[in-house]
Design a protein around this motif. Structure first.
Motif, PDB file in Angstrom:
ATOM      1  N   VAL A 250      35.849  18.496  89.210  1.00 38.83           N
ATOM      2  CA  VAL A 250      37.085  19.198  88.859  1.00 38.83           C
ATOM      3  C   VAL A 250      36.781  20.274  87.828  1.00 38.83           C
ATOM      4  O   VAL A 250      36.102  20.000  86.834  1.00 38.83           O
ATOM      5  N   GLY A 251      37.265  21.497  88.052  1.00 35.25           N
ATOM      6  CA  GLY A 251      37.023  22.580  87.096  1.00 35.25           C
ATOM      7  C   GLY A 251      37.954  23.749  87.318  1.00 35.25           C
ATOM      8  O   GLY A 251      38.591  23.847  88.367  1.00 35.25           O
ATOM      9  N   ASP A 252      38.008  24.630  86.329  1.00 32.84           N
ATOM     10  CA  ASP A 252      38.983  25.735  86.427  1.00 32.84           C
ATOM     11  C   ASP A 252      38.364  27.130  86.347  1.00 32.84           C
ATOM     12  O   ASP A 252      39.053  28.123  86.518  1.00 32.84           O
ATOM     13  N   ASP A 253      37.065  27.221  86.062  1.00 32.20           N
ATOM     14  CA  ASP A 253      36.489  28.555  85.819  1.00 32.20           C
ATOM     15  C   ASP A 253      35.532  29.001  86.909  1.00 32.20           C
ATOM     16  O   ASP A 253      35.161  28.221  87.774  1.00 32.20           O
ATOM     17  N   GLN A 254      35.108  30.243  86.798  1.00 33.54           N
ATOM     18  CA  GLN A 254      34.120  30.785  87.734  1.00 33.54           C
ATOM     19  C   GLN A 254      32.843  29.943  87.688  1.00 33.54           C
ATOM     20  O   GLN A 254      32.209  29.707  88.712  1.00 33.54           O
ATOM     21  N   ALA A 255      32.488  29.465  86.491  1.00 32.18           N
ATOM     22  CA  ALA A 255      31.269  28.660  86.329  1.00 32.18           C
ATOM     23  C   ALA A 255      31.337  27.372  87.139  1.00 32.18           C
ATOM     24  O   ALA A 255      30.311  26.811  87.519  1.00 32.18           O
ATOM     25  N   ASP A 256      32.545  26.882  87.398  1.00 32.92           N
ATOM     26  CA  ASP A 256      32.691  25.637  88.167  1.00 32.92           C
ATOM     27  C   ASP A 256      32.455  25.855  89.660  1.00 32.92           C
ATOM     28  O   ASP A 256      32.188  24.901  90.387  1.00 32.92           O
ATOM     29  N   GLU A 257      32.546  27.098  90.094  1.00 29.69           N
ATOM     30  CA  GLU A 257      32.292  27.394  91.516  1.00 29.69           C
ATOM     31  C   GLU A 257      30.851  27.027  91.892  1.00 29.69           C
ATOM     32  O   GLU A 257      30.594  26.550  92.988  1.00 29.69           O
ATOM     33  N   ASP A 258      29.908  27.263  90.949  1.00 27.85           N
ATOM     34  CA  ASP A 258      28.506  26.905  91.193  1.00 27.85           C
ATOM     35  C   ASP A 258      28.390  25.411  91.474  1.00 27.85           C
ATOM     36  O   ASP A 258      27.561  24.985  92.273  1.00 27.85           O
ATOM     37  N   LEU A 259      29.203  24.647  90.797  1.00 32.39           N
ATOM     38  CA  LEU A 259      29.202  23.198  90.967  1.00 32.39           C
ATOM     39  C   LEU A 259      29.802  22.821  92.325  1.00 32.39           C
ATOM     40  O   LEU A 259      29.227  22.028  93.074  1.00 32.39           O
ATOM     41  N   PHE A 260      30.941  23.420  92.649  1.00 32.20           N
ATOM     42  CA  PHE A 260      31.597  23.092  93.925  1.00 32.20           C
ATOM     43  C   PHE A 260      30.678  23.364  95.117  1.00 32.20           C
ATOM     44  O   PHE A 260      30.683  22.641  96.100  1.00 32.20           O
ATOM     45  N   LYS A 261      29.893  24.438  94.994  1.00 32.94           N
ATOM     46  CA  LYS A 261      29.047  24.873  96.118  1.00 32.94           C
ATOM     47  C   LYS A 261      27.930  23.897  96.455  1.00 32.94           C
ATOM     48  O   LYS A 261      27.478  23.849  97.584  1.00 32.94           O
ATOM     49  N   VAL A 262      27.447  23.136  95.450  1.00 33.11           N
ATOM     50  CA  VAL A 262      26.263  22.299  95.708  1.00 33.11           C
ATOM     51  C   VAL A 262      26.603  20.841  96.035  1.00 33.11           C
ATOM     52  O   VAL A 262      25.698  20.037  96.256  1.00 33.11           O
ATOM     53  N   LEU A 263      27.876  20.508  96.056  1.00 33.81           N
ATOM     54  CA  LEU A 263      28.238  19.103  96.278  1.00 33.81           C
ATOM     55  C   LEU A 263      27.905  18.667  97.698  1.00 33.81           C
ATOM     56  O   LEU A 263      28.030  19.441  98.640  1.00 33.81           O
ATOM     57  N   PRO A 264      27.480  17.408  97.864  1.00 33.63           N
ATOM     58  CA  PRO A 264      27.170  16.933  99.223  1.00 33.63           C
ATOM     59  C   PRO A 264      28.422  16.839 100.095  1.00 33.63           C
ATOM     60  O   PRO A 264      29.543  16.799  99.577  1.00 33.63           O
ATOM     61  N   GLU A 265      28.204  16.805 101.399  1.00 33.52           N
ATOM     62  CA  GLU A 265      29.291  16.649 102.389  1.00 33.52           C
ATOM     63  C   GLU A 265      30.184  15.476 102.003  1.00 33.52           C
ATOM     64  O   GLU A 265      29.690  14.459 101.523  1.00 33.52           O
ATOM     65  N   GLY A 266      31.442  15.628 102.229  1.00 32.55           N
ATOM     66  CA  GLY A 266      32.351  14.510 101.998  1.00 32.55           C
ATOM     67  C   GLY A 266      32.795  14.362 100.551  1.00 32.55           C
ATOM     68  O   GLY A 266      33.542  13.443 100.227  1.00 32.55           O
ATOM     69  N   SER A 267      32.317  15.258  99.668  1.00 33.35           N
ATOM     70  CA  SER A 267      32.727  15.177  98.264  1.00 33.35           C
ATOM     71  C   SER A 267      34.131  15.727  98.092  1.00 33.35           C
ATOM     72  O   SER A 267      34.600  16.520  98.908  1.00 33.35           O
ATOM     73  N   TYR A 268      34.758  15.320  97.013  1.00 34.21           N
ATOM     74  CA  TYR A 268      36.046  15.905  96.652  1.00 34.21           C
ATOM     75  C   TYR A 268      35.822  16.939  95.558  1.00 34.21           C
ATOM     76  O   TYR A 268      35.128  16.663  94.581  1.00 34.21           O
ATOM     77  N   SER A 269      36.388  18.133  95.748  1.00 37.40           N
ATOM     78  CA  SER A 269      36.297  19.143  94.706  1.00 37.40           C
ATOM     79  C   SER A 269      37.680  19.721  94.456  1.00 37.40           C
ATOM     80  O   SER A 269      38.432  19.976  95.402  1.00 37.40           O
ATOM     81  N   ILE A 270      37.999  19.894  93.187  1.00 37.97           N
ATOM     82  CA  ILE A 270      39.341  20.367  92.834  1.00 37.97           C
ATOM     83  C   ILE A 270      39.258  21.509  91.839  1.00 37.97           C
ATOM     84  O   ILE A 270      38.645  21.399  90.780  1.00 37.97           O
ATOM     85  N   LYS A 271      39.893  22.608  92.219  1.00 41.02           N
ATOM     86  CA  LYS A 271      39.986  23.765  91.325  1.00 41.02           C
ATOM     87  C   LYS A 271      41.326  23.666  90.583  1.00 41.02           C
ATOM     88  O   LYS A 271      42.365  23.468  91.209  1.00 41.02           O
TER      89      LYS A 271
END
Ligand SMILES: [Mg+2]
Length: 302
Positions: A250-271
């Motif tokens: 879970v994140g709110d900034d541009q820096a968190d996009e780097d994190l969302f991009k590398v998560l394995p399949e089936g992960s939950y990501s929330i902006k």
């Protein structure tokens, strides 16, 4: 135009028309349409609806080895005028404590903040931490380690640029971190800040061309740091050689996009916030994040 040339040009046009018939044109058009749609799907705002929220909670309850990556500022707490005053409150600490006490959970605070500050705020919890957008990593029950060895002598050149912009925007100030410099303008006049921050971003992008530096714009700050250090890289290190059956970021900034991009399949990501993102879902604000996490602590094993 001579007749020969006319015939030649006509021939070119004829053969193009033969190849580029209505079917070809139609296929190309539909193909374009699908690819645009796909891009929109990957990078758009999708407010988390009730069924998705319920599924997330159900998956969480059923899982045995979980990792939760949580950004702090703007995600677990509202933005504060001065970064030092954004101390986590007792309710939030209690929530994070409850989450961290579940033996199935690996809780990781992934922040742009300095590690000394994160240690002061969250050091008493049994959690992992990532400081300065990935420059420093602390695994649960271990010490802080730098993610990679990097040079930081570039600061001598960049610092004067930031200082000169401080003078041009009252209320702005520069924060020096181990591997980065951050120009904050959250307490400056918003209109002037918008103009000045664009000027600074342009100037920095220009002067950091062909260097090992990266300019990162957040909603109330501009950060200059070494390329290759980001939240995604830190998350990859924490995910490596381990298996998790529930991954949430879970994140709110541009820096968190780097994190969302590398998560394995089936992960939950929330902006957090309603802007476009690589995350699967959006929540409106930090209050909704805290509510979701609170609901997770109330789940019982099915
Ligand atoms: Mg944030």
């Amino acid at each position: 135009m001579p007749e020969e040339e006319q015939a030649r040009r006509n021939q070119v046009m004829q053969s193009r028309l033969e190849r580029y018939d209505v079917i070809h044109w139609g296929q190309e058009f539909v193909g374009e349409l699908f690819s645009v749609k796909e891009q929109q799907r990957q990078f758009s705002a999708r407010l988390m609806d009730r069924p998705s929220r319920e599924k997330l909670i159900k998956d969480y309850a059923a899982s045995q080895r979980r990792i939760l990556f949580l950004d702090y500022d703007g995600t677990l707490s509202p933005f504060k005028e001065h970064p030092e005053t954004a101390v986590p409150g007792a309710i939030l600490i209690a929530l994070l404590t409850t989450l961290s006490e579940d033996p199935r959970n690996n809780l990781v605070i992934v922040s742009g903040r300095h590690r000394v500050l994160l240690q002061r705020w969250f050091g008493s919890l049994n959690i992992g931490m990532v400081a300065e957008h990935g420059a420093w990593i602390k695994e649960k029950e271990k010490d802080w380690v730098p993610a990679v060895k990097v040079e930081s002598n570039w600061k001598e050149k960049v610092l004067p640029i930031l200082r000169s912009h401080e003078d041009r925007l009252p209320g702005s100030f520069t924060e020096e971190k181990e591997f980065s410099l951050v120009w904050n303008f959250r307490s400056a006049d918003p209109e002037l800040a918008s103009v000045r921050s664009k000027q600074l971003a342009d100037e920095l992008s220009y002067s950091s061309e062909n260097t090992e530096l990266q300019v990162l714009q957040a909603s109330k700050s501009i950060e200059v740091r070494n390329i290759g250090i980001d939240k995604g890289m830190a998350a990859k290190l924490l995910l490596a050689d381990k298996t998790f059956d529930f991954v949430l970021a879970v994140g709110d900034d541009q820096a968190d996009e780097d994190l969302f991009k590398v998560l394995p399949e089936g992960s939950y990501s929330i902006k957090v916030g309603l802007s476009k993102s690589y995350a699967k879902f959006n929540l409106r604000n930090h209050r909704e994040v805290v509510q979701l996490l609170t609901d997770l602590t109330k789940t019982v094993k099915p």
